[in-house]
Every structure is written in C-alpha cells, then in structure tokens.
Design an enzyme around this catalytic site. Sequence first.
Site, PDB file in Angstrom:
ATOM      1  N   ASP A  44       0.817  -1.219   0.000  1.00  0.00           N
ATOM      2  CA  ASP A  44       0.000   0.000   0.000  1.00  0.00           C
ATOM      3  C   ASP A  44       0.852   1.271   0.000  1.00  0.00           C
ATOM      4  OD1 ASP A  44       1.022  -0.052   2.542  1.00  0.00           O
ATOM      5  OD2 ASP A  44      -0.908   0.195   3.565  1.00  0.00           O
ATOM      6  N   GLY A  45       2.179   1.118  -0.098  1.00  0.00           N
ATOM      7  CA  GLY A  45       3.066   2.272  -0.181  1.00  0.00           C
ATOM      8  C   GLY A  45       3.704   2.685   1.128  1.00  0.00           C
ATOM      9  N   LYS A 202      16.632  40.947 -10.677  1.00  0.00           N
ATOM     10  CA  LYS A 202      15.654  40.024 -11.259  1.00  0.00           C
ATOM     11  C   LYS A 202      14.264  40.334 -10.734  1.00  0.00           C
ATOM     12  CE  LYS A 202      15.298  36.139  -9.254  1.00  0.00           C
ATOM     13  NZ  LYS A 202      15.616  34.832  -8.657  1.00  0.00           N
ATOM     14  N   THR A 233      14.258  24.638 -12.046  1.00  0.00           N
ATOM     15  CA  THR A 233      13.822  24.532 -13.444  1.00  0.00           C
ATOM     16  C   THR A 233      14.793  25.224 -14.400  1.00  0.00           C
ATOM     17  OG1 THR A 233      12.469  26.530 -13.227  1.00  0.00           O
ATOM     18  CG2 THR A 233      11.390  24.408 -12.775  1.00  0.00           C
TER      19      THR A 233
END
Length: 321
Positions: A44-45, A202, A233
């Site tokens: 079930d993890g 920025k 990212t």
Amino acid sequence: MLNNEYKNSALKIFSLKGNEPLAQEVADHVGIELGKCSVKRFSDGEIQINIEESIRGCDVFIIQPTSNPVNLHLMELLIMIDACRRASAANINIVVPYYGYARQDRKARSREPITAKLVANLIETAGADRMIALDLHAPQIQGFFDMPIDHLMGVPILAQYFKNETDIDPEECVVVSPDHGGVTRARKLADILKTPIAIIDKRRPKPNVAEVMNIVGEIEGRTAIIIDDIIDTAGTITLAAQALKDKGAKDVYACCTHPVLSGPAKERIENSAIKELVVTNSIQLDEKRKPENTKELSVAGLLAQAIIRVYERESVSVLFD
C-alpha cells in the site's frame, strides 16, 4: 580514505534511499562500512525500516537528503530517526545534504504555511539530536531548530574546481549573483578566486518564472561564473546566462550546490549560453536529468570530516570556510 581507526568504534553511518552513492563514499572516507538496515515498501506504499545490527549506545549518523521524491525521503528519515531512538542509540545525528522545503521559509502571502519550520518540528519530535546540513537555502532555517545545527558550505569545493581545474584567468573573470539574496554567496566565491562580483536585478512575476532586468557590474570581455545554491527549473540561470552574453561576457559558467534540475531544466541548460554547469552530488542525479555539459563534484570528504569531528567532540567551525 581518512583512516581505519573507527572500524570497531561506536560510530555508525546509515544510508537511506535518498543518495546511497554519496553515503557509501562518505563511509569510505571515514573508513567504516555502512550500517546494515533495510528500507522496504508495503504493497500500500507504507515504508518499513529495520535496523539489522545493534546500535545501543552508539553515535548514529543518518545520511539522507530530502530531495525528489521529497515526501518519501522525508518520511524515510523520520521513521529511521524513530527506529534509532527506540533502539537506544546514544546520539542520533542526521546528515542532510539537501534540505527539502527550505524555500518555504516564510509567509510570502496571507494564509501560507511556513513548511521549513514544520519539517524542523517533525525532525525534532521524531528524536534527532543534531543536524549536519549543507548550504541551506535560507541560513536562518537554523533558528527553526532547538538542537545544534552544523551548517557546511559548498562554495569552497566549487571554488577549488574553478581555481585548479579550469584555465579561467582570475583577472578576466567576474562572479555573478543571479539575485540580491545570493550576494553573500557570490562574494565568498569571489574572495576565494580574487575576482570582482556582479549582481543581476531580477523580477519574478510568478513561481518558477524569472525575468532578468538589469546587470550591476563590469561584464564585457570577462568570463562570468554565475553561482546559486539551488538550480531547479533553470529559468533564472539560463536567462541570466543569456543576459550576460548580451552584455559582452566572453564565456558563462554556472554553478550550484544543489542540482534539483526538475521539469525543463536539462533542455534549457543544454540550449543556453552556459558553457559548463558545475554542481555537487548533494542530490543524486540520474542521467535523464543531467545536462551534457555538467561537471559533478563530491561533497563526501567534507561530510566525512564533519561526521568525524562531531563524533570526536571537536570543533566543526574549521570546516565552515
């Protein structure tokens, strides 16, 4: 390897699933084998951890970055701390090369949580006695804990690479901070390399989207080294690199301690003006996420020295620089 005198000592180093290669390298430096423990998943993890040797009265060091998948690695760490406490370890030290949720260190808007503090509460409640951390996103996170925190820095490791393993001329180089918050980090690298610094002003309109507005400092004709603690990212770093190129930079290098490299990061970096990306192995990178122009440096020696100094009750502050 530092020595072999700890093979039969009360020093135990355990690795969970966050970064097993780094943990093995640390153990090799210290001169002992990794402690025996199993980390399994139920159907079930749910996580099951079993320590397969006695740690009664031992000084235990658990190496576990809480990197992606963050919640899974955090739960592994909490469960392991609890297991060590119930197994009568004398001291439970956690070695967290990358502290997940560190960017949620304050309320930026109304009705937001301070998740970095919540994680600190969970770790202390589980039973940890000390944390060895590497380049926390916000140094004040140390204040979220009541237990001792040894906050190590990755900048000297990055600096030695640029100083000894590249042909960059310090007189024609500039260290660049991608934002105002990273000036202290950039200044430290610049001091070691004996170069000037520049700052990128920025504006970030929304999460994971950055817009470069202005560069403060002399760039034209110089080799630029952008330094940050985390590259996620890669929007900030690639826009910064292009802005530096547009201002006449000869070459652009980028470096960071924590290569999260999520989403479009790999593609962005490979298609950017960045000549080389220099990172540490604080986070385990699979080949699918690693840009082709990446150089990975090891923090194992630094962590091993910190572990030995904590175990020997010696000062760790000599490692901060």
